[in-house]
Design a protein around this motif. Structure first.
Motif, PDB file in Angstrom:
ATOM      1  N   MET A   1      12.003   5.620   4.207  1.00 24.46           N
ATOM      2  CA  MET A   1      12.939   4.745   4.897  1.00 24.46           C
ATOM      3  C   MET A   1      12.410   3.321   4.798  1.00 24.46           C
ATOM      4  N   SER A   2      13.272   2.422   4.483  1.00 25.08           N
ATOM      5  CA  SER A   2      12.879   1.022   4.353  1.00 25.08           C
ATOM      6  C   SER A   2      12.726   0.376   5.728  1.00 25.08           C
ATOM      7  N   TRP A   3      11.959  -0.683   5.770  1.00 23.53           N
ATOM      8  CA  TRP A   3      11.703  -1.364   7.038  1.00 23.53           C
ATOM      9  C   TRP A   3      12.962  -1.973   7.632  1.00 23.53           C
ATOM     10  N   TYR A   4      13.903  -2.409   6.784  1.00 20.71           N
ATOM     11  CA  TYR A   4      15.124  -2.996   7.322  1.00 20.71           C
ATOM     12  C   TYR A   4      16.017  -1.940   7.977  1.00 20.71           C
ATOM     13  N   LEU A   5      15.756  -0.674   7.740  1.00 18.07           N
ATOM     14  CA  LEU A   5      16.437   0.399   8.458  1.00 18.07           C
ATOM     15  C   LEU A   5      15.608   0.909   9.640  1.00 18.07           C
ATOM     16  N   ALA A   6      14.292   0.933   9.465  1.00 16.91           N
ATOM     17  CA  ALA A   6      13.421   1.492  10.500  1.00 16.91           C
ATOM     18  C   ALA A   6      13.338   0.584  11.727  1.00 16.91           C
ATOM     19  N   LEU A   7      13.278  -0.716  11.534  1.00 17.41           N
ATOM     20  CA  LEU A   7      13.128  -1.626  12.666  1.00 17.41           C
ATOM     21  C   LEU A   7      14.328  -1.605  13.615  1.00 17.41           C
ATOM     22  N   PRO A   8      15.576  -1.725  13.133  1.00 18.79           N
ATOM     23  CA  PRO A   8      16.703  -1.630  14.070  1.00 18.79           C
ATOM     24  C   PRO A   8      16.803  -0.258  14.733  1.00 18.79           C
ATOM     25  N   SER A   9      16.433   0.786  13.998  1.00 16.43           N
ATOM     26  CA  SER A   9      16.459   2.129  14.577  1.00 16.43           C
ATOM     27  C   SER A   9      15.440   2.248  15.708  1.00 16.43           C
ATOM     28  N   ALA A  10      14.268   1.678  15.529  1.00 13.56           N
ATOM     29  CA  ALA A  10      13.250   1.717  16.570  1.00 13.56           C
ATOM     30  C   ALA A  10      13.680   0.902  17.787  1.00 13.56           C
ATOM     31  N   VAL A  11      14.271  -0.262  17.565  1.00 13.50           N
ATOM     32  CA  VAL A  11      14.732  -1.097  18.681  1.00 13.50           C
ATOM     33  C   VAL A  11      15.838  -0.392  19.459  1.00 13.50           C
ATOM     34  N   LEU A  12      16.786   0.195  18.746  1.00 15.80           N
ATOM     35  CA  LEU A  12      17.860   0.929  19.405  1.00 15.80           C
ATOM     36  C   LEU A  12      17.318   2.142  20.158  1.00 15.80           C
ATOM     37  N   GLY A  13      16.319   2.803  19.585  1.00 10.79           N
ATOM     38  CA  GLY A  13      15.689   3.933  20.271  1.00 10.79           C
ATOM     39  C   GLY A  13      15.036   3.523  21.574  1.00 10.79           C
ATOM     40  N   VAL A  14      14.338   2.398  21.572  1.00 15.74           N
ATOM     41  CA  VAL A  14      13.695   1.909  22.802  1.00 15.74           C
ATOM     42  C   VAL A  14      14.745   1.535  23.846  1.00 15.74           C
ATOM     43  N   LEU A  15      15.844   0.913  23.416  1.00 19.82           N
ATOM     44  CA  LEU A  15      16.911   0.570  24.365  1.00 19.82           C
ATOM     45  C   LEU A  15      17.550   1.825  24.963  1.00 19.82           C
ATOM     46  N   MET A  16      17.730   2.850  24.140  1.00 20.06           N
ATOM     47  CA  MET A  16      18.299   4.095  24.664  1.00 20.06           C
ATOM     48  C   MET A  16      17.323   4.791  25.612  1.00 20.06           C
ATOM     49  N   LEU A  17      16.038   4.735  25.299  1.00 20.75           N
ATOM     50  CA  LEU A  17      15.040   5.304  26.209  1.00 20.75           C
ATOM     51  C   LEU A  17      15.059   4.583  27.554  1.00 20.75           C
ATOM     52  N   ALA A  18      15.185   3.265  27.527  1.00 15.86           N
ATOM     53  CA  ALA A  18      15.245   2.492  28.770  1.00 15.86           C
ATOM     54  C   ALA A  18      16.506   2.828  29.559  1.00 15.86           C
ATOM     55  N   GLY A  19      17.643   2.954  28.869  1.00 18.52           N
ATOM     56  CA  GLY A  19      18.884   3.316  29.547  1.00 18.52           C
ATOM     57  C   GLY A  19      18.823   4.708  30.147  1.00 18.52           C
ATOM     58  N   THR A  23      19.081   5.653  34.099  1.00 18.45           N
ATOM     59  CA  THR A  23      20.074   6.598  34.591  1.00 18.45           C
ATOM     60  C   THR A  23      19.427   7.708  35.389  1.00 18.45           C
ATOM     61  N   LEU A  24      18.311   8.234  34.921  1.00 19.61           N
ATOM     62  CA  LEU A  24      17.654   9.318  35.641  1.00 19.61           C
ATOM     63  C   LEU A  24      17.023   8.864  36.944  1.00 19.61           C
ATOM     64  N   SER A  25      16.469   7.655  36.960  1.00 19.49           N
ATOM     65  CA  SER A  25      15.764   7.217  38.169  1.00 19.49           C
ATOM     66  C   SER A  25      16.708   6.715  39.254  1.00 19.49           C
ATOM     67  N   SER A  26      17.802   6.058  38.872  1.00 14.94           N
ATOM     68  CA  SER A  26      18.662   5.473  39.904  1.00 14.94           C
ATOM     69  C   SER A  26      20.124   5.878  39.801  1.00 14.94           C
ATOM     70  N   GLY A  27      20.502   6.574  38.722  1.00 12.87           N
ATOM     71  CA  GLY A  27      21.898   6.936  38.546  1.00 12.87           C
ATOM     72  C   GLY A  27      22.741   5.815  37.977  1.00 12.87           C
ATOM     73  N   TRP A  28      22.109   4.734  37.521  1.00 13.60           N
ATOM     74  CA  TRP A  28      22.827   3.582  36.999  1.00 13.60           C
ATOM     75  C   TRP A  28      23.298   3.865  35.578  1.00 13.60           C
ATOM     76  N   ILE A  29      24.569   3.556  35.316  1.00 15.40           N
ATOM     77  CA  ILE A  29      25.166   3.735  33.997  1.00 15.40           C
ATOM     78  C   ILE A  29      25.841   2.421  33.620  1.00 15.40           C
ATOM     79  N   MET A  30      25.881   2.122  32.327  1.00 20.45           N
ATOM     80  CA  MET A  30      26.537   0.895  31.866  1.00 20.45           C
ATOM     81  C   MET A  30      27.977   0.849  32.361  1.00 20.45           C
ATOM     82  N   PRO A  31      28.490  -0.332  32.709  1.00 21.67           N
ATOM     83  CA  PRO A  31      29.827  -0.419  33.308  1.00 21.67           C
ATOM     84  C   PRO A  31      30.944   0.193  32.475  1.00 21.67           C
ATOM     85  N   TRP A  32      30.895   0.078  31.157  1.00 23.05           N
ATOM     86  CA  TRP A  32      31.986   0.609  30.345  1.00 23.05           C
ATOM     87  C   TRP A  32      31.919   2.130  30.201  1.00 23.05           C
TER      88      TRP A  32
END
Length: 97
Positions: A1-19, A23-32
């Motif tokens: 996998m090239s770095w231009y594919l791996a870097l956005p995938s890693a960033v999106l993965g971290v954002l999903m982990l944070a979301g 959600t698990l700790s407070s029940g908060w979900i994105m408004p949409w």
């Protein structure tokens, strides 16, 4: 996998982990997503699994051995499918009879 594919995938993965953690700790979900999610715990676990899958897929850029890379990618696909199932189940209304 090239770095231009791996870097956005890693960033999106971290954002999903944070979301998922939010959600698990407070029940908060994105408004949409609030109108369609009926089970926030399933949604949080699904986001955690999908975030982990994206991080695993991005980490295969660091692996040189072909057999190890295919094993790691297989685990990533398994996490991705499990997360997708949980996200789908979180959006189904309960069947209260």
């Amino acid at each position: 996998m090239s770095w231009y594919l791996a870097l956005p995938s890693a960033v999106l993965g971290v954002l999903m982990l944070a979301g998922g953690a939010a959600t698990l700790s407070s029940g908060w979900i994105m408004p949409w997503q609030r109108g369609s999610v009926y089970r926030p715990r399933f949604f949080g676990w699904g986001q955690l699994l999908m975030g982990a899958a994206l991080a695993i897929q991005a980490s295969t850029a660091l692996v040189d051995d072909r057999a190890t890379r295919s094993t790691v990618q297989g685990a990533g696909v398994g996490f991705l499918l499990a997360g997708l199932i949980l996200l789908t189940l979180s959006q189904r209304p309960r069947q209260d009879a």
